[in-house]
Design a protein around this motif. Sequence first.
Motif, PDB file in Angstrom:
ATOM      1  N   LEU A   3       1.451   9.053  -5.968  1.00 15.83           N
ATOM      2  CA  LEU A   3       1.848  10.430  -5.704  1.00 15.83           C
ATOM      3  C   LEU A   3       2.817  10.933  -6.772  1.00 15.83           C
ATOM      4  O   LEU A   3       2.685  12.061  -7.282  1.00 15.83           O
ATOM      5  N   MET A   4       3.814  10.098  -7.110  1.00 10.00           N
ATOM      6  CA  MET A   4       4.795  10.488  -8.125  1.00 10.00           C
ATOM      7  C   MET A   4       4.126  10.689  -9.478  1.00 10.00           C
ATOM      8  O   MET A   4       4.443  11.631 -10.216  1.00 10.00           O
ATOM      9  N   MET A   5       3.173   9.807  -9.820  1.00 11.18           N
ATOM     10  CA  MET A   5       2.460   9.936 -11.080  1.00 11.18           C
ATOM     11  C   MET A   5       1.649  11.237 -11.114  1.00 11.18           C
ATOM     12  O   MET A   5       1.615  11.949 -12.129  1.00 11.18           O
ATOM     13  N   SER A  54       0.830  -1.203   0.000  1.00  8.40           N
ATOM     14  CA  SER A  54       0.000   0.000   0.000  1.00  8.40           C
ATOM     15  C   SER A  54       0.864   1.253   0.000  1.00  8.40           C
ATOM     16  O   SER A  54       0.571   2.231  -0.701  1.00  8.40           O
ATOM     17  N   LEU A  55       1.946   1.207   0.782  1.00  8.11           N
ATOM     18  CA  LEU A  55       2.852   2.342   0.847  1.00  8.11           C
ATOM     19  C   LEU A  55       3.511   2.593  -0.503  1.00  8.11           C
ATOM     20  O   LEU A  55       3.634   3.731  -0.968  1.00  8.11           O
ATOM     21  N   GLU A  56       3.926   1.486  -1.173  1.00  6.76           N
ATOM     22  CA  GLU A  56       4.578   1.610  -2.475  1.00  6.76           C
ATOM     23  C   GLU A  56       3.601   2.132  -3.519  1.00  6.76           C
ATOM     24  O   GLU A  56       3.944   3.002  -4.336  1.00  6.76           O
ATOM     25  N   LEU A  57       2.366   1.617  -3.492  1.00  6.60           N
ATOM     26  CA  LEU A  57       1.347   2.083  -4.434  1.00  6.60           C
ATOM     27  C   LEU A  57       1.024   3.560  -4.210  1.00  6.60           C
ATOM     28  O   LEU A  57       0.862   4.319  -5.165  1.00  6.60           O
ATOM     29  N   LEU A  63       2.317  13.980  -9.450  1.00  9.12           N
ATOM     30  CA  LEU A  63       3.256  15.095  -9.589  1.00  9.12           C
ATOM     31  C   LEU A  63       3.755  15.225 -11.030  1.00  9.12           C
ATOM     32  O   LEU A  63       3.905  16.349 -11.541  1.00  9.12           O
ATOM     33  N   ARG A  64       4.001  14.086 -11.692  1.00 11.96           N
ATOM     34  CA  ARG A  64       4.455  14.129 -13.090  1.00 11.96           C
ATOM     35  C   ARG A  64       3.365  14.739 -13.990  1.00 11.96           C
ATOM     36  O   ARG A  64       3.658  15.546 -14.890  1.00 11.96           O
ATOM     37  N   ILE A  65       2.123  14.314 -13.773  1.00 12.81           N
ATOM     38  CA  ILE A  65       1.012  14.847 -14.571  1.00 12.81           C
ATOM     39  C   ILE A  65       0.861  16.345 -14.339  1.00 12.81           C
ATOM     40  O   ILE A  65       0.653  17.125 -15.285  1.00 12.81           O
ATOM     41  N   MET A  66       1.005  16.764 -13.063  1.00 12.98           N
ATOM     42  CA  MET A  66       0.904  18.184 -12.757  1.00 12.98           C
ATOM     43  C   MET A  66       2.032  18.968 -13.429  1.00 12.98           C
ATOM     44  O   MET A  66       1.812  20.067 -13.955  1.00 12.98           O
ATOM     45  N   ALA A  67       3.252  18.395 -13.403  1.00 14.86           N
ATOM     46  CA  ALA A  67       4.397  19.064 -14.034  1.00 14.86           C
ATOM     47  C   ALA A  67       4.193  19.179 -15.545  1.00 14.86           C
ATOM     48  O   ALA A  67       4.471  20.229 -16.155  1.00 14.86           O
ATOM     49  N   LEU A  68       3.692  18.080 -16.161  1.00 16.63           N
ATOM     50  CA  LEU A  68       3.435  18.097 -17.601  1.00 16.63           C
ATOM     51  C   LEU A  68       2.351  19.120 -17.950  1.00 16.63           C
ATOM     52  O   LEU A  68       2.472  19.885 -18.916  1.00 16.63           O
ATOM     53  N   THR A  69       1.297  19.139 -17.145  1.00 15.71           N
ATOM     54  CA  THR A  69       0.217  20.098 -17.378  1.00 15.71           C
ATOM     55  C   THR A  69       0.718  21.532 -17.266  1.00 15.71           C
ATOM     56  O   THR A  69       0.384  22.402 -18.088  1.00 15.71           O
TER      57      THR A  69
END
Length: 430
Positions: free
Chosen positions: A401-403, A393-396, A405-411
């Motif tokens: 969270l990383m995904m 659960s922690l890894e997921l 942040l990546r989507i937010m950065a791309l946007t």
Amino acid sequence: MLKLALILEALLAYIYVSLTNGVFLTYLASLGYGASTMSFIVLISSLPAIIIGYLLFKDPHLLSSSSKANLVIPHAFERLTWLIVPFLTSLPGLIIVYAIKNLFSVLISLQINNIIFSCFDERGIRDVTSKRSSLASLSSILGYFLATVFLSRKEVGFYYCFTYGSLIGLVSTAIISLPKIELPKVLPPSVKAVSRIYSISLFQVLYVASSSLLSILWVAVLIKGLSLESYWVTMIGLIGTTVSVFASLFWGKASFKHYRFSLAFDALTPILILIAYNPLAQLGISAYTSFFSTASGFLGGFLYARYLNELGSIRASSLLMMLGGIGQLVGTLIGSLGREYYLPLAVSVSLLKIITLTIAFLTIPEVAIVPEEAARNYANTLYSVSVLGYKSSLELSKEALMMTLRIMALTFSLLTLYIIYRIVTILLGV
């Protein structure tokens, strides 16, 4: 002398508790605050126990357990806090004072549990705990009787309850300050037998949650399901408290193999409450469940006493307090969601009872219905699966969270490019 002081302290302390904490919600209702406000206050009252219990379990050195002042000072200040309550009417003020009171309560519970776990062996712990519980039930009856007499005088009754309750509580402070308290200064051991302690702890959380939820269910069944008057709730509590006076003494001396029966019979309580349409039968169920639930409530603490060498007195004390807070929080949250519909509450209580019973019968060797070696293996499996599930659960969560942040950065990048493009086209007049 110490054992006698601890027992007498419980006798007076629970008269004090009945006159103060026991009428606090009624005081809120008299001021015009509703059920949602009361539920919120009950929820936040469990947070200090969870937070402080967790911190002390992680670092037992935070608790300086050798000083009597660490018990007597919060013990006295908790009692004095109630003298302020009858002069307060604003919700923020009441919440602040109640939060301070709960902080002192947590410190008191920690110190008393630590003293009991440090100064007595397993038999002594069971003896002190059962006698404190028995006298606590007895004094609660007296306390609620006094509260009823005081509250019959309407608004001024709350002043009498909080004032006299505080004074009686200070007498219990004087009693606990008399004996010499010398706790052995030992380094907290590294936690051993982790899988067994995990099984007991999981049992404790689920049991407290189911008990908290059961009380909400019972009130809903009596008032909404059977359309009984409110005094039936009081009668249910009175009979249960009376039976627990004798049940505490009985189960305090019983062997763990007899606790199997208490766990099994206690798990039937939600079903009995639902099928009993006669109010008198509900009173009988109160006596029934009080007798067997007393043993179930003792089980976690008594097992921690057995594993003190692997756990340490401070960790055992903090665990009991923290798990009780978590269980109360879980039970109250579920109850607040289904307060208006008692059938979903009954399903939730029954599921919690079944899961609790399954964990006890399969993973706790002292009460398991399977061979001891099999129970240890099941405990190891339960712990391993839980740890694996937690890590997964922690890894997921980390990947999610990383995904994000990546989507937010791309946007943000695409938005920046679009703004630059628009500015350039405007400047060029295109």
